[in-house]
Design a protein around this motif. Sequence first.
Motif, PDB file in Angstrom:
ATOM      1  N   VAL A   5      35.341  41.347  49.451  1.00  0.00           N
ATOM      2  CA  VAL A   5      36.509  41.946  48.798  1.00  0.00           C
ATOM      3  C   VAL A   5      36.370  41.790  47.284  1.00  0.00           C
ATOM      4  N   ASP A   6      36.432  42.922  46.566  1.00  0.00           N
ATOM      5  CA  ASP A   6      36.393  42.855  45.096  1.00  0.00           C
ATOM      6  C   ASP A   6      37.529  43.697  44.513  1.00  0.00           C
ATOM      7  N   ASP A   7      37.839  43.439  43.247  1.00  0.00           N
ATOM      8  CA  ASP A   7      38.933  44.169  42.607  1.00  0.00           C
ATOM      9  C   ASP A   7      38.546  45.603  42.277  1.00  0.00           C
ATOM     10  N   ILE A   8      37.379  45.761  41.617  1.00  0.00           N
ATOM     11  CA  ILE A   8      37.012  47.100  41.146  1.00  0.00           C
ATOM     12  C   ILE A   8      35.511  47.317  41.223  1.00  0.00           C
ATOM     13  N   LEU A   9      35.131  48.478  41.709  1.00  0.00           N
ATOM     14  CA  LEU A   9      33.724  48.883  41.748  1.00  0.00           C
ATOM     15  C   LEU A   9      33.514  49.807  40.557  1.00  0.00           C
ATOM     16  N   ASP A  10      32.662  49.346  39.640  1.00  0.00           N
ATOM     17  CA  ASP A  10      32.480  50.068  38.380  1.00  0.00           C
ATOM     18  C   ASP A  10      31.033  50.577  38.343  1.00  0.00           C
ATOM     19  N   THR A  11      30.142  49.910  37.643  1.00  0.00           N
ATOM     20  CA  THR A  11      28.735  50.349  37.665  1.00  0.00           C
ATOM     21  C   THR A  11      28.096  50.082  39.032  1.00  0.00           C
ATOM     22  N   GLY A  12      28.611  49.077  39.737  1.00  0.00           N
ATOM     23  CA  GLY A  12      28.069  48.714  41.051  1.00  0.00           C
ATOM     24  C   GLY A  12      27.141  47.509  40.998  1.00  0.00           C
ATOM     25  N   LYS A  13      26.902  47.025  39.796  1.00  0.00           N
ATOM     26  CA  LYS A  13      25.973  45.902  39.610  1.00  0.00           C
ATOM     27  C   LYS A  13      26.435  44.655  40.376  1.00  0.00           C
ATOM     28  N   THR A  14      27.724  44.357  40.286  1.00  0.00           N
ATOM     29  CA  THR A  14      28.256  43.144  40.922  1.00  0.00           C
ATOM     30  C   THR A  14      28.137  43.234  42.445  1.00  0.00           C
ATOM     31  N   LEU A  15      28.624  44.340  43.006  1.00  0.00           N
ATOM     32  CA  LEU A  15      28.630  44.460  44.465  1.00  0.00           C
ATOM     33  C   LEU A  15      27.210  44.487  45.028  1.00  0.00           C
ATOM     34  N   ASP A  49      38.070  52.074  42.399  1.00  0.00           N
ATOM     35  CA  ASP A  49      36.716  52.618  42.320  1.00  0.00           C
ATOM     36  C   ASP A  49      36.637  53.555  41.121  1.00  0.00           C
ATOM     37  N   LYS A  50      35.771  53.160  40.130  1.00  0.00           N
ATOM     38  CA  LYS A  50      35.563  54.005  38.939  1.00  0.00           C
ATOM     39  C   LYS A  50      34.227  54.701  39.115  1.00  0.00           C
ATOM     40  N   LYS A  51      34.215  55.802  39.827  1.00  0.00           N
ATOM     41  CA  LYS A  51      32.957  56.472  40.184  1.00  0.00           C
ATOM     42  C   LYS A  51      32.146  56.933  38.979  1.00  0.00           C
ATOM     43  N   TRP A  67      39.027  54.471  32.692  1.00  0.00           N
ATOM     44  CA  TRP A  67      39.913  53.812  31.739  1.00  0.00           C
ATOM     45  C   TRP A  67      39.861  52.322  32.025  1.00  0.00           C
ATOM     46  N   PHE A  68      40.011  51.503  30.991  1.00  0.00           N
ATOM     47  CA  PHE A  68      40.003  50.060  31.226  1.00  0.00           C
ATOM     48  C   PHE A  68      41.377  49.642  31.728  1.00  0.00           C
ATOM     49  N   VAL A  69      41.403  49.088  32.946  1.00  0.00           N
ATOM     50  CA  VAL A  69      42.680  48.746  33.575  1.00  0.00           C
ATOM     51  C   VAL A  69      42.863  47.235  33.665  1.00  0.00           C
ATOM     52  N   VAL A  70      44.119  46.839  33.658  1.00  0.00           N
ATOM     53  CA  VAL A  70      44.461  45.410  33.779  1.00  0.00           C
ATOM     54  C   VAL A  70      45.648  45.280  34.731  1.00  0.00           C
ATOM     55  N   LEU A 104      43.547  41.945  37.637  1.00  0.00           N
ATOM     56  CA  LEU A 104      42.514  42.345  36.669  1.00  0.00           C
ATOM     57  C   LEU A 104      42.872  41.870  35.266  1.00  0.00           C
ATOM     58  N   ASP A 105      41.850  41.454  34.541  1.00  0.00           N
ATOM     59  CA  ASP A 105      42.117  40.853  33.235  1.00  0.00           C
ATOM     60  C   ASP A 105      41.406  41.566  32.093  1.00  0.00           C
ATOM     61  N   PHE A 106      41.866  41.290  30.899  1.00  0.00           N
ATOM     62  CA  PHE A 106      41.061  41.514  29.696  1.00  0.00           C
ATOM     63  C   PHE A 106      41.120  40.188  28.951  1.00  0.00           C
TER      64      PHE A 106
END
Length: 207
Positions: free
Chosen positions: A115-125, A147-149, A168-171, A175-177
């Motif tokens: 379970v993750d918060d956001i899939l962005d570039t996909g590097k983490t997952l 998911d930020k495709k 867009w950068f979401v918080v 989710l944090d900044f």
Amino acid sequence: MPLSKPRLIKELIGRIPPSQRADVAGVLIPEVDLQKRIALMGKAIAKDYKGKDVLVVSLLSGTVLFLADLLRRLEFPLRVDFLGVSSYGSGTESGKLVFNKELKLDVRGAHVLVVDDILDTGKTLRAVTEKILALKPASIRTCVLLDKKERRVGNIEADYVGFQIPDWFVVGYGLDFAERYRNLPYVGVLKPEVYAPKQSLIRKPSR
Ligand code: XMP
């Protein structure tokens, strides 16, 4: 569930508590929509995992609120463990991945749901999936709230997705900044001047 543009813009207007108006441009996904979608995700997951030995592996720390709500919708026996992953980039950029908390439970033979918060570039997952596969689970699937495709590198997709969102950068909602805003009860869009001075709302963060 993709968010259509008109709806997105409607959600960006108002609904921000006065104390948070300084940094948050608008609400992208209100609390009520988060809960409705998570209930549906829970049903789909419960159906797919019926009768299996499930180990939920949650990535710290962005999943805290999502995980708490999702777990309450998974009405079957399961175990939960946490993996700490940090991306050392500057500002909103994705950087080098470092595991700062290892799993405690035995993964071998378990049906793992990451379970993750956001899939962005996909590097983490991708890195997390490879790490867990080396521990010989019976199966592995992935579940993300957002998911930020547009930012994807390569062809990684999650098995369960809450919402597809623009770049867009979401918080908020976990989710944090710079470790702030995790406690907002909704997913909001951060004002670009908070993370990248001199950029307008719709323009992408620089990388
Ligand atoms: P990758 O690029 O590896 O990124 O798929 C996944 C991790 O990057 C963080 N991330 C964000 N965090 N708002 C955030 O607060 C965002 O818009 C955002 N985009 C990516 C997040 O930690 C995620 O697990």
